[in-house]
Design an enzyme around this catalytic site. Sequence first.
Site, short mmCIF file in Angstrom:
data_model
loop_
_atom_site.label_atom_id
_atom_site.label_comp_id
_atom_site.label_asym_id
_atom_site.label_seq_id
_atom_site.Cartn_x
_atom_site.Cartn_y
_atom_site.Cartn_z
N ASN A 7 0.87 -1.18 0.00
CA ASN A 7 0.00 0.00 0.00
C ASN A 7 0.91 1.23 0.00
O ASN A 7 1.50 1.55 1.03
CB ASN A 7 -0.89 -0.02 1.25
N LYS A 11 0.09 4.21 -0.21
CA LYS A 11 -0.59 5.39 0.35
C LYS A 11 -0.43 6.58 -0.60
O LYS A 11 -0.31 6.37 -1.81
CB LYS A 11 -0.05 5.71 1.75
N HIS A 53 -9.49 0.50 4.77
CA HIS A 53 -8.22 0.80 5.45
C HIS A 53 -8.52 1.71 6.63
O HIS A 53 -9.40 2.58 6.55
CB HIS A 53 -7.24 1.47 4.47
N GLU A 88 -7.12 4.22 7.73
CA GLU A 88 -7.03 5.67 7.46
C GLU A 88 -8.30 6.16 6.78
O GLU A 88 -8.75 7.28 7.04
CB GLU A 88 -5.77 5.94 6.60
N GLU A 121 -5.17 -5.36 10.49
CA GLU A 121 -4.23 -4.26 10.69
C GLU A 121 -4.58 -3.52 11.98
O GLU A 121 -5.47 -2.64 11.97
CB GLU A 121 -4.31 -3.28 9.51
N GLY A 162 2.16 2.33 10.65
CA GLY A 162 3.03 3.50 10.49
C GLY A 162 3.66 3.99 11.78
O GLY A 162 4.24 5.07 11.84
N SER A 214 3.46 -1.99 10.37
CA SER A 214 4.90 -1.88 10.58
C SER A 214 5.66 -3.18 10.29
O SER A 214 6.62 -3.52 10.98
CB SER A 214 5.20 -1.39 12.01
C1 PEP Z 1 -0.76 0.10 5.82
O1 PEP Z 1 -0.76 1.23 5.37
O2 PEP Z 1 -1.68 -0.66 5.52
C2 PEP Z 1 0.33 -0.31 6.71
C3 PEP Z 1 0.28 -1.50 7.24
O3 PEP Z 1 1.31 0.61 6.92
P1 PEP Z 1 2.75 0.34 7.62
O4 PEP Z 1 3.30 -0.94 7.05
O5 PEP Z 1 3.57 1.54 7.25
O6 PEP Z 1 2.51 0.24 9.09
#
Ligand code: PEP
Length: 250
Positions: free
Chosen positions: A9, A11, A95, A97, A167, A173, A212
């Site tokens: 992803n 983003k 997601h 976000e 997630e 992040g 992460s």
């Molecule tokens: C994501 O954006 O779905 C995600 C898991 O981000 P990160 O790996 O940066 O934590």
Amino acid sequence: MRRPMVAGNWKMNGIQAEAAALVSRIEQGLGEVRRAELVVCPPFVLIPVVAEWLSGSRIAWGAQNLSAHKSGAYTGEISGTMLRDFGCSHVIVGHSERRALYAESDMAVAEKFRAAQNVGLVPILCVGETLAEREANETEVVVARQLDAVVGMAGIAAMDNAVIAYEPVWAIGTGKTATPEQAQSVHAFIRARLAQLNATVAERLRILYGGSVKAANAQQLFRQSDIDGGLIGGASLDAQEFLAICRAAG
Ligand code: PEP
């Protein structure tokens, strides 16, 4: 046996030249990735560039969002049909976000999930709890609610053409990864909950972990019996790091 999968992803990152450089570097290092299914999800406007570079490659591409509507007066929105027109095979829905920053409700996510499947896109459905919810011991309640909204609308059979990404919001992040045991426990919960409706579908379903994930922790996570790969944010913007995660998936 479930085929491992790694999805990136990106983003809201990158411009055309960076996107082209990133996918060409990933493509060059693919030889060492054996079985894993790979998908990259760039921002909408970079999809044509990625599609051009990846046409004929084993890496698929998708989007990070779509409209629940087919077409019409929805200024600023992008439909599933448009994504298919640019060769997308997958789309991320729900997601955290989008849920947090754009107030997407469980119902809105379920509608997007269905809109994706209606045009043949494979939805990557994200679920996960916030830190406050985890601390209040509500992880399973929240994840169940998010799942049930989708299964209630689309039906359990729809999960045969979908991927779930667990997630935990507190891990996205932030550099704070869930431990392999914490993640496995929620993945097992998701599978067991869906198995109550259809054990075969639940057993076949890929459940990715996201939050992460890096080359340094991917192997430990992917070794867990119910973790079938990862949804990778930050680390998917670095070709070598992303490739190392893909290798860890198998
Ligand atoms: C994501 O954006 O779905 C995600 C898991 O981000 P990160 O790996 O940066 O934590």
